[in-house]
Design a protein around this motif. Structure first.
Motif, PDB file in Angstrom:
ATOM      1  N   MET A   1       0.726  -1.285   0.140  1.00 36.56           N
ATOM      2  CA  MET A   1       0.037   0.083  -0.007  1.00 36.56           C
ATOM      3  C   MET A   1       0.892   1.235   0.078  1.00 36.56           C
ATOM      4  SD  MET A   1      -2.744   1.433  -0.131  1.00 36.56           S
ATOM      5  CE  MET A   1      -4.236   0.457  -0.254  1.00 36.56           C
ATOM      6  N   GLU A   2       2.104   1.426   0.740  1.00 37.99           N
ATOM      7  CA  GLU A   2       2.952   2.396   0.821  1.00 37.99           C
ATOM      8  C   GLU A   2       3.344   2.641  -0.508  1.00 37.99           C
ATOM      9  OE1 GLU A   2       5.825   2.157   4.048  1.00 37.99           O
ATOM     10  OE2 GLU A   2       4.257   1.022   5.297  1.00 37.99           O
ATOM     11  N   GLU A   3       3.946   1.681  -1.320  1.00 40.00           N
ATOM     12  CA  GLU A   3       4.367   2.032  -2.569  1.00 40.00           C
ATOM     13  C   GLU A   3       3.433   2.754  -3.651  1.00 40.00           C
ATOM     14  OE1 GLU A   3       4.766  -1.375  -1.703  1.00 40.00           O
ATOM     15  OE2 GLU A   3       6.644  -0.759  -0.682  1.00 40.00           O
ATOM     16  N   LYS A   4       2.133   2.178  -3.367  1.00 43.51           N
ATOM     17  CA  LYS A   4       1.111   2.730  -4.248  1.00 43.51           C
ATOM     18  C   LYS A   4       0.488   4.373  -3.907  1.00 43.51           C
ATOM     19  CE  LYS A   4      -1.332  -1.567  -4.961  1.00 43.51           C
ATOM     20  NZ  LYS A   4      -2.993  -2.471  -4.637  1.00 43.51           N
ATOM     21  N   VAL A   5       0.652   4.430  -2.633  1.00 42.40           N
ATOM     22  CA  VAL A   5       0.255   6.025  -2.120  1.00 42.40           C
ATOM     23  C   VAL A   5       1.431   6.672  -2.405  1.00 42.40           C
ATOM     24  CG1 VAL A   5       0.169   7.515  -0.243  1.00 42.40           C
ATOM     25  CG2 VAL A   5      -1.099   5.196  -0.117  1.00 42.40           C
ATOM     26  N   LEU A   6       2.770   6.029  -2.319  1.00 42.09           N
ATOM     27  CA  LEU A   6       3.924   7.089  -2.826  1.00 42.09           C
ATOM     28  C   LEU A   6       3.844   7.241  -4.308  1.00 42.09           C
ATOM     29  CD1 LEU A   6       6.171   8.514  -1.523  1.00 42.09           C
ATOM     30  CD2 LEU A   6       7.526   6.603  -1.898  1.00 42.09           C
ATOM     31  N   LYS A   7       3.409   6.452  -5.191  1.00 44.78           N
ATOM     32  CA  LYS A   7       3.475   6.413  -6.593  1.00 44.78           C
ATOM     33  C   LYS A   7       2.243   7.518  -7.107  1.00 44.78           C
ATOM     34  CE  LYS A   7       3.295   4.099 -10.858  1.00 44.78           C
ATOM     35  NZ  LYS A   7       2.524   5.285 -11.523  1.00 44.78           N
ATOM     36  N   ALA A   8       1.278   7.473  -6.462  1.00 44.83           N
ATOM     37  CA  ALA A   8       0.071   8.409  -6.333  1.00 44.83           C
ATOM     38  C   ALA A   8       0.417   9.808  -6.419  1.00 44.83           C
ATOM     39  CB  ALA A   8      -1.110   7.944  -5.731  1.00 44.83           C
ATOM     40  N   MET A   9       1.185   9.869  -5.211  1.00 44.03           N
ATOM     41  CA  MET A   9       1.710  11.205  -4.980  1.00 44.03           C
ATOM     42  C   MET A   9       2.626  12.034  -5.929  1.00 44.03           C
ATOM     43  SD  MET A   9       2.369  11.168  -0.917  1.00 44.03           S
ATOM     44  CE  MET A   9       1.014  11.302   0.380  1.00 44.03           C
ATOM     45  N   LYS A  10       3.669  10.861  -6.276  1.00 46.88           N
ATOM     46  CA  LYS A  10       4.639  11.480  -7.102  1.00 46.88           C
ATOM     47  C   LYS A  10       3.882  11.899  -8.531  1.00 46.88           C
ATOM     48  CE  LYS A  10       8.668   9.357  -5.320  1.00 46.88           C
ATOM     49  NZ  LYS A  10       9.666   8.106  -5.251  1.00 46.88           N
ATOM     50  N   ASP A  11       2.811  11.072  -8.905  1.00 49.01           N
ATOM     51  CA  ASP A  11       2.059  11.389 -10.239  1.00 49.01           C
ATOM     52  C   ASP A  11       1.583  12.338 -10.151  1.00 49.01           C
ATOM     53  OD1 ASP A  11       3.312   8.719 -11.215  1.00 49.01           O
ATOM     54  OD2 ASP A  11       1.308   7.815 -11.102  1.00 49.01           O
ATOM     55  N   SER A  29      -9.946   5.619   2.574  1.00 51.80           N
ATOM     56  CA  SER A  29      -9.194   6.684   2.893  1.00 51.80           C
ATOM     57  C   SER A  29      -8.192   6.568   4.148  1.00 51.80           C
ATOM     58  CB  SER A  29      -9.707   8.250   3.191  1.00 51.80           C
ATOM     59  OG  SER A  29     -10.640   8.092   4.304  1.00 51.80           O
ATOM     60  N   LYS A  30      -8.820   5.637   5.287  1.00 56.51           N
ATOM     61  CA  LYS A  30      -8.054   5.228   6.286  1.00 56.51           C
ATOM     62  C   LYS A  30      -6.979   4.418   6.161  1.00 56.51           C
ATOM     63  CE  LYS A  30     -11.618   5.354   9.944  1.00 56.51           C
ATOM     64  NZ  LYS A  30     -13.174   5.129   9.828  1.00 56.51           N
ATOM     65  N   GLU A  31      -6.934   3.490   5.106  1.00 61.86           N
ATOM     66  CA  GLU A  31      -5.866   2.749   4.581  1.00 61.86           C
ATOM     67  C   GLU A  31      -4.870   3.891   4.199  1.00 61.86           C
ATOM     68  OE1 GLU A  31      -6.372  -0.474   2.129  1.00 61.86           O
ATOM     69  OE2 GLU A  31      -8.481  -0.782   2.435  1.00 61.86           O
ATOM     70  N   VAL A  32      -5.074   4.930   3.321  1.00 61.45           N
ATOM     71  CA  VAL A  32      -4.404   5.836   2.930  1.00 61.45           C
ATOM     72  C   VAL A  32      -3.404   6.528   3.977  1.00 61.45           C
ATOM     73  CG1 VAL A  32      -3.792   7.548   1.317  1.00 61.45           C
ATOM     74  CG2 VAL A  32      -5.316   5.801   0.688  1.00 61.45           C
ATOM     75  N   ILE A  36       0.505   6.965   4.909  1.00 62.08           N
ATOM     76  CA  ILE A  36       1.039   8.211   5.034  1.00 62.08           C
ATOM     77  C   ILE A  36       1.730   8.349   6.251  1.00 62.08           C
ATOM     78  CG2 ILE A  36       0.756  10.726   4.892  1.00 62.08           C
ATOM     79  CD1 ILE A  36      -1.524  10.260   2.759  1.00 62.08           C
ATOM     80  N   LYS A  37       1.037   7.920   7.181  1.00 60.53           N
ATOM     81  CA  LYS A  37       1.896   7.897   8.512  1.00 60.53           C
ATOM     82  C   LYS A  37       3.096   7.157   8.559  1.00 60.53           C
ATOM     83  CE  LYS A  37       0.741   7.309  13.272  1.00 60.53           C
ATOM     84  NZ  LYS A  37       1.358   5.998  14.087  1.00 60.53           N
ATOM     85  N   MET A  38       3.082   5.976   7.973  1.00 66.82           N
ATOM     86  CA  MET A  38       4.339   5.110   8.027  1.00 66.82           C
ATOM     87  C   MET A  38       5.441   5.738   7.033  1.00 66.82           C
ATOM     88  SD  MET A  38       3.854   2.828  10.029  1.00 66.82           S
ATOM     89  CE  MET A  38       5.130   1.813   9.515  1.00 66.82           C
ATOM     90  N   LEU A  39       5.019   6.359   5.824  1.00 70.47           N
ATOM     91  CA  LEU A  39       5.939   6.909   4.903  1.00 70.47           C
ATOM     92  C   LEU A  39       6.490   8.030   5.498  1.00 70.47           C
ATOM     93  CD1 LEU A  39       3.757   6.575   1.729  1.00 70.47           C
ATOM     94  CD2 LEU A  39       5.970   5.853   2.125  1.00 70.47           C
ATOM     95  N   ARG A  40       5.860   8.988   6.409  1.00 71.42           N
ATOM     96  CA  ARG A  40       6.104  10.087   7.231  1.00 71.42           C
ATOM     97  C   ARG A  40       7.498   9.783   8.212  1.00 71.42           C
ATOM     98  NH1 ARG A  40       2.163  14.555   9.365  1.00 71.42           N
ATOM     99  NH2 ARG A  40       4.200  15.692   9.643  1.00 71.42           N
ATOM    100  N   GLU A  41       7.015   8.579   9.095  1.00 68.92           N
ATOM    101  CA  GLU A  41       7.933   8.106   9.823  1.00 68.92           C
ATOM    102  C   GLU A  41       9.269   7.506   9.278  1.00 68.92           C
ATOM    103  OE1 GLU A  41       6.052   4.903  12.197  1.00 68.92           O
ATOM    104  OE2 GLU A  41       4.623   6.450  12.946  1.00 68.92           O
ATOM    105  N   LYS A  42       9.173   7.083   7.737  1.00 64.25           N
ATOM    106  CA  LYS A  42      10.312   6.798   6.988  1.00 64.25           C
ATOM    107  C   LYS A  42      11.055   7.964   6.336  1.00 64.25           C
ATOM    108  CE  LYS A  42       8.585   2.262   6.119  1.00 64.25           C
ATOM    109  NZ  LYS A  42       8.219   1.209   5.144  1.00 64.25           N
ATOM    110  N   GLY A  43      10.533   9.113   6.685  1.00 64.54           N
ATOM    111  CA  GLY A  43      11.107  10.289   6.093  1.00 64.54           C
ATOM    112  C   GLY A  43      11.011  10.425   4.572  1.00 64.54           C
TER     113      GLY A  43
END
Length: 58
Positions: A1-11, A29-32, A36-43
């Protein structure tokens, strides 16, 4: 899920709201928000303004 969210943001090429990402991916949206919370923690994602998120530029 994190990869999909990150790709959607980049797109999107601009800061996006979690609800917009959820709509584009066709998921809850809760999944997203969790991803996002995990991606923020990873920087990998930052918040340029309240309630909007964007990938960190390398």
């Amino acid at each position: 899920m994190e990869e999909k969210v990150l790709k959607a943001m980049k797109d999107a090429q601009k800061p996006v709201r979690p609800g917009d990402v959820a709509k584009s991916l066709g998921v809850d949206s809760k999944e997203v928000s969790k991803a996002i919370k995990m991606l923020r923690e990873k920087g990998l994602v930052h918040s340029p303004k309240r309630c909007y998120y964007a990938p960190v530029e390398n």
